[in-house]
Design a protein around this motif. Structure first.
Motif, PDB file in Angstrom:
ATOM      1  N   LEU A   1      -2.013  11.207   0.344  1.00 30.29           N
ATOM      2  CA  LEU A   1      -3.323  10.653   0.673  1.00 30.29           C
ATOM      3  C   LEU A   1      -3.552  10.613   2.176  1.00 30.29           C
ATOM      4  CD1 LEU A   1      -3.391   7.615  -1.798  1.00 30.29           C
ATOM      5  CD2 LEU A   1      -3.772  10.038  -2.258  1.00 30.29           C
ATOM      6  N   GLU A   2      -4.813  10.695   2.556  1.00 28.78           N
ATOM      7  CA  GLU A   2      -5.174  10.630   3.969  1.00 28.78           C
ATOM      8  C   GLU A   2      -4.973   9.226   4.518  1.00 28.78           C
ATOM      9  OE1 GLU A   2      -9.410  11.010   5.947  1.00 28.78           O
ATOM     10  OE2 GLU A   2      -8.608  13.019   5.504  1.00 28.78           O
ATOM     11  N   ARG A   3      -5.110   8.214   3.675  1.00 30.84           N
ATOM     12  CA  ARG A   3      -4.877   6.833   4.089  1.00 30.84           C
ATOM     13  C   ARG A   3      -4.369   6.048   2.880  1.00 30.84           C
ATOM     14  NH1 ARG A   3     -10.452   7.401   3.754  1.00 30.84           N
ATOM     15  NH2 ARG A   3     -11.475   6.051   2.202  1.00 30.84           N
ATOM     16  N   PRO A   4      -3.694   4.930   3.120  1.00 27.16           N
ATOM     17  CA  PRO A   4      -3.083   4.180   2.016  1.00 27.16           C
ATOM     18  C   PRO A   4      -4.124   3.517   1.111  1.00 27.16           C
ATOM     19  CG  PRO A   4      -2.093   3.590   4.126  1.00 27.16           C
ATOM     20  CD  PRO A   4      -3.321   4.378   4.434  1.00 27.16           C
ATOM     21  N   ILE A   5      -3.731   3.298  -0.130  1.00 27.51           N
ATOM     22  CA  ILE A   5      -4.546   2.539  -1.073  1.00 27.51           C
ATOM     23  C   ILE A   5      -3.666   1.481  -1.733  1.00 27.51           C
ATOM     24  CG2 ILE A   5      -6.067   4.495  -1.562  1.00 27.51           C
ATOM     25  CD1 ILE A   5      -4.588   4.744  -4.292  1.00 27.51           C
ATOM     26  N   ALA A   6      -4.316   0.531  -2.387  1.00 26.22           N
ATOM     27  CA  ALA A   6      -3.610  -0.459  -3.203  1.00 26.22           C
ATOM     28  C   ALA A   6      -3.721  -0.021  -4.655  1.00 26.22           C
ATOM     29  CB  ALA A   6      -4.232  -1.843  -3.011  1.00 26.22           C
ATOM     30  N   ALA A   7      -2.590   0.064  -5.338  1.00 28.23           N
ATOM     31  CA  ALA A   7      -2.587   0.554  -6.713  1.00 28.23           C
ATOM     32  C   ALA A   7      -1.426  -0.060  -7.466  1.00 28.23           C
ATOM     33  CB  ALA A   7      -2.486   2.085  -6.738  1.00 28.23           C
ATOM     34  N   ALA A   8      -1.367   0.219  -8.753  1.00 28.12           N
ATOM     35  CA  ALA A   8      -0.227  -0.176  -9.583  1.00 28.12           C
ATOM     36  C   ALA A   8       0.182   1.026 -10.411  1.00 28.12           C
ATOM     37  CB  ALA A   8      -0.583  -1.352 -10.490  1.00 28.12           C
ATOM     38  N   ALA A   9       1.474   1.130 -10.686  1.00 30.29           N
ATOM     39  CA  ALA A   9       1.958   2.219 -11.539  1.00 30.29           C
ATOM     40  C   ALA A   9       1.291   2.122 -12.901  1.00 30.29           C
ATOM     41  CB  ALA A   9       3.476   2.130 -11.679  1.00 30.29           C
ATOM     42  N   LEU A  10       0.987   3.277 -13.478  1.00 33.29           N
ATOM     43  CA  LEU A  10       0.315   3.462 -14.769  1.00 33.29           C
ATOM     44  C   LEU A  10      -1.197   3.294 -14.667  1.00 33.29           C
ATOM     45  CD1 LEU A  10       2.818   1.695 -17.198  1.00 33.29           C
ATOM     46  CD2 LEU A  10       2.781   4.082 -16.457  1.00 33.29           C
ATOM     47  N   ASP A  11      -1.722   3.027 -13.454  1.00 32.41           N
ATOM     48  CA  ASP A  11      -3.174   3.025 -13.268  1.00 32.41           C
ATOM     49  C   ASP A  11      -3.732   4.417 -13.543  1.00 32.41           C
ATOM     50  OD1 ASP A  11      -3.323   0.390 -12.570  1.00 32.41           O
ATOM     51  OD2 ASP A  11      -3.722   0.727 -10.442  1.00 32.41           O
ATOM     52  N   ARG A  12      -4.975   4.443 -14.023  1.00 33.21           N
ATOM     53  CA  ARG A  12      -5.692   5.705 -14.222  1.00 33.21           C
ATOM     54  C   ARG A  12      -6.491   6.059 -12.970  1.00 33.21           C
ATOM     55  NH1 ARG A  12      -5.190   8.835 -19.122  1.00 33.21           N
ATOM     56  NH2 ARG A  12      -4.145   7.456 -20.594  1.00 33.21           N
TER      57      ARG A  12
ATOM     58  N   PRO B   1       0.822  -1.217   0.000  1.00 28.45           N
ATOM     59  CA  PRO B   1       0.000   0.000   0.000  1.00 28.45           C
ATOM     60  C   PRO B   1       0.852   1.262   0.000  1.00 28.45           C
ATOM     61  CG  PRO B   1      -0.752  -1.559   1.663  1.00 28.45           C
ATOM     62  CD  PRO B   1       0.555  -2.065   1.164  1.00 28.45           C
ATOM     63  N   THR B   2       0.259   2.334  -0.503  1.00 24.18           N
ATOM     64  CA  THR B   2       0.983   3.602  -0.587  1.00 24.18           C
ATOM     65  C   THR B   2       0.062   4.756  -0.238  1.00 24.18           C
ATOM     66  OG1 THR B   2       2.203   5.085  -2.069  1.00 24.18           O
ATOM     67  CG2 THR B   2       0.455   3.771  -3.055  1.00 24.18           C
ATOM     68  N   ASP B   3       0.633   5.804   0.361  1.00 22.69           N
ATOM     69  CA  ASP B   3      -0.161   7.004   0.648  1.00 22.69           C
ATOM     70  C   ASP B   3       0.504   8.259   0.083  1.00 22.69           C
ATOM     71  OD1 ASP B   3       1.988   7.313   2.326  1.00 22.69           O
ATOM     72  OD2 ASP B   3       0.824   7.331   4.187  1.00 22.69           O
ATOM     73  N   ARG B   4       1.501   8.073  -0.790  1.00 25.46           N
ATOM     74  CA  ARG B   4       2.161   9.219  -1.430  1.00 25.46           C
ATOM     75  C   ARG B   4       2.530   8.781  -2.851  1.00 25.46           C
ATOM     76  NH1 ARG B   4       4.723  13.733   0.770  1.00 25.46           N
ATOM     77  NH2 ARG B   4       4.444  12.834   2.849  1.00 25.46           N
ATOM     78  N   ILE B   5       1.927   9.434  -3.843  1.00 27.27           N
ATOM     79  CA  ILE B   5       2.062   8.975  -5.221  1.00 27.27           C
ATOM     80  C   ILE B   5       2.396  10.154  -6.135  1.00 27.27           C
ATOM     81  CG2 ILE B   5       0.933   7.702  -7.094  1.00 27.27           C
ATOM     82  CD1 ILE B   5      -1.120   6.731  -5.020  1.00 27.27           C
TER      83      ILE B   5
END
Length: 651
Positions: free
Chosen positions: A324-335, A267-271
């Motif tokens: 972000l206020e809280r972490p999310i699950a994502a992948a690079a190049l996601d829209r 998870p990440t909270d800074r992108i």
């Protein structure tokens, strides 16, 4: 293929899906009572060739755009629904902007309620729609007049959807499995079920998965793909996964979570992102502007930090950091899409570039250059260009994981680029390009050679000093891993905290060497924990005190002795042994502390010397002092061991 509806409230989206599939997607009691869609609806239409079309019917009311965003994130084609009598309306425009920001460039327009208008109005509506689509990803999309009441155009629209499905290339099942959850519920006799569109990879019955960002572990008991029982689920399919495991419950999994392969749980909270601000926004996006991030089915408050200039102007595209206020699950190049905090309007959207964005130096020219390369869709080319730019070293494990590159493909990319891989413990596997590695090795050898020529009496060069003098300058973890590689190849020798060329040996002048041979025995043996001081050594050996001090200072520079207190030198091996004794003293104490009295008793060298030793260890961070108590610092306990540097590389 998954088709998502879009359009203004009361333009007939749900009725059209019912006419195409025979399925009523309004499932909630309030939806049936009010005659409007409030949440996502789903329908499936088996086709003549055995395939299944999946439909995601989204709410059209402005209050429920967040639900529309959750449904639009996983679609292959948009069915834009516009009523012929009204023409394009506010939510039509917002929904169109959303699918455009999400990169959905394939679609068809259903011009509904054609039974309510004459031919002239129908033609005018088609002109309005064509103008609306101009400049968007749906420009030139076919417009099909339909009526859900009379059935006009429904068969034609269905046939055109089949034709578009036939033209749709099968989505590659590359990468590890990801599914964005848009519903979580309990089914009697089965347990917890989650639904969503498969984003990447393949999931099979029996697979172990992780619910991210919470980290909840689960196992897939059963799968329905496109509303049919299946053994696996693939990209381009809507799936229902029956999950089981300790802690798995309907309430433990929420809309916006991601069910994925365990390796993707990070998870990440800074992108750092590439962001396009819509042209009709009333003001620029300034530093620290609040917004709501919509990614997949997740909705998270965020702050916007422009990385190029002080603000992002309406209609412009630029690099931005989202905190972000809280972490999310994502992948690079996601829209993703950004909306204002009140949820009244869509502001911007773009692509995620780096899920491990730094909090410092985030606007430096070097960092901005990295982000432009991270925006490349081709993984091999992105990695090639990143390695060619400062700092010339990339955590390949994290980069390829965040871009969800399958392990086999990752190995192929690294082999094709011929990179040198430097295992760096918690820092991952650092990749360095061939040309950069060759230049690095040559410069290490040159810098060590020059240092030996200028300092023949020194054992070698300190690791950090060497790192700061060599080009290209590698990050600390990568540099230590590089030294290990060079030592294994026989190019250098690492001794303690020093690095040297294999042929170099620190030598004292003959007269100093002779004096050291006389001094050394006096510092070792049974008296090693209480060696004589400089004055006593000089008296005992009949040597000049200044000469004894000078020789010991030289040996201190080469790491063979340590000046624990003024004119009180201990052998380096003795200091390492003292650290082991201090650690055993702490282990024997219930509070885990080292005291001067306990150390004195173990070393049998007097309280004054024991205190001086502890103060020396304090100065070097081996012990951490709080009042009269000291604790061993596990990160520095090996500082005086000969293998300290190489062991830090392995850590």
């Amino acid at each position: 293929m998954i088709v998502g509806t879009a359009g203004h409230i009361d333009h007939g989206k749900t009725a059209l899906v019912r006419a195409l599939t025979g399925v009523e997607t309004d499932r909630l009691k309030e939806e049936k009572a009010r005659g409007i869609s409030i949440d996502l609806g789903f329908a499936y239409s088996p086709r003549a060739d055995g395939a299944v079309l999946g439909f995601v019917d989204v709410p059209g009311h402005e209050r429920f755009v967040r639900h529309m965003l959750a449904g639009a994130s996983g679609i292959d084609l948009v069915l834009l629904v516009i009523a012929a009598d009204d023409g394009p309306m506010p939510q039509t425009r917002e929904h169109l902007a959303i699918v455009d920001l999400l990169g959905v460039a394939r679609g068809i327009v259903a011009l509904t309620k054609c039974d309510l208008v004459d031919d002239e109005r129908r033609m005018a509506a088609e002109i309005e729609v064509a103008a609306l689509l101009s400049g968007t990803g749906l420009e030139g999309a076919e417009i099909v007049p339909v009526s859900s009441v009379t059935g006009e155009g429904v068969a034609e629209l269905s046939a055109k959807l089949d034709a578009l499905r036939a033209e749709t290339p099968e989505r590659k099942s590359e990468g590890r499995f990801r599914l964005a959850v848009d519903r979580s519920f309990t089914l009697q006799g089965a347990g917890v079920v989650v639904t969503g569109a498969v984003r990447d990879g393949i999931v099979r019955v029996g697979d172990a998965v992780v619910v991210s960002p919470s980290g909840l572990e689960a196992r897939v008991r059963a799968i329905h793909a496109q509303n049919r029982p299946a053994e696996d689920g693939r990209p381009g399919e809507r799936c229902a996964l029956n999950l089981s495991g300790p802690g798995v419950s309907k309430d433990a999994i929420a809309r916006g979570d991601v069910v994925a392969a365990a390796e993707l749980h990070a998870p990440t909270d800074r992108i750092d992102v590439e962001l396009r601000l819509l042209r009709d926004e009333p003001r620029p996006l300034a530093m620290w502007t609040p917004a709501k991030l919509h990614h997949g089915a997740a909705e998270v408050p965020a702050r916007v930090v422009p990385l190029e200039g002080d603000a992002l102007a309406p209609g412009a595209t630029g690099l931005v950091q989202l905190v972000l206020e809280r972490p999310i699950a994502a992948a690079a190049l996601d829209r993703f899409v950004l909306r204002d905090t009140s949820g009244a309007r869509t502001m911007a959207g773009g692509r995620m570039l780096d899920l491990r964005a730094p909090a410092r130096r985030r606007r430096s020219p070097e960092r901005l250059a990295q982000l432009r390369e991270l925006g490349r869709e081709d993984h091999t080319e992105a990695l090639r260009r990143l390695l060619a730019a400062p700092p010339h070293a990339i955590d390949a494990d994290a980069l390829l994981r965040d871009r969800n590159v399958a392990p086999e493909e990752a190995r192929r990319i690294l082999d094709a680029l011929g990179v040198t891989l430097l295992p760096a413990g918690r820092s991952g596997t650092i990749a360095v390009a061939p040309a950069v590695w060759s230049a690095f090795v040559a410069d290490v050898e040159a810098k060590l050679g020059a240092h030996h020529a200028e300092n023949p009496d020194l054992q070698g060069m300190g690791a950090e000093r060497l790192r700061l003098s060599v080009e290209p300058r590698l990050p600390g973890a990568a540099f230590l891993a590089a030294l290990r590689n060079l030592q294994r190849a026989g190019a250098i020798v690492v001794e303690g905290a020093w690095a040297r060329l294999p042929g170099h040996e620190a030598r004292l002048a003959p007269v100093d060497e002779e004096l050291w041979e006389a001094i050394a025995p006096k510092l070792g043996g049974e008296e090693r924990f209480r060696p004589p001081r400089v004055r006593d050594l000089a008296t005992e050996l009949g040597e000049d005190e200044a000469d004894v001090r000078r020789v010991l200072k030289l040996l201190g520079r080469s790491g063979q002795v340590d000046e624990v207190a003024h004119d009180h030198f201990f052998l380096r091996e003795t200091v390492a042994e003292i650290v082991d004794v201090a650690e055993s003293v702490a282990a024997a104490e219930p509070a885990g502390v080292v005291t001067a009295a306990r150390l004195r008793d173990r070393l049998d060298n007097g309280r004054k010397v024991a205190i001086q030793i502890l103060e020396f260890l304090d100065r070097h961070g081996v012990t951490i002092r709080r009042g009269d108590e000291r604790r061993i610092n596990s990160r520095r306990r090996d500082l005086f061991r000969r293998a300290a540097l190489t062991e830090r590389v392995e850590a």
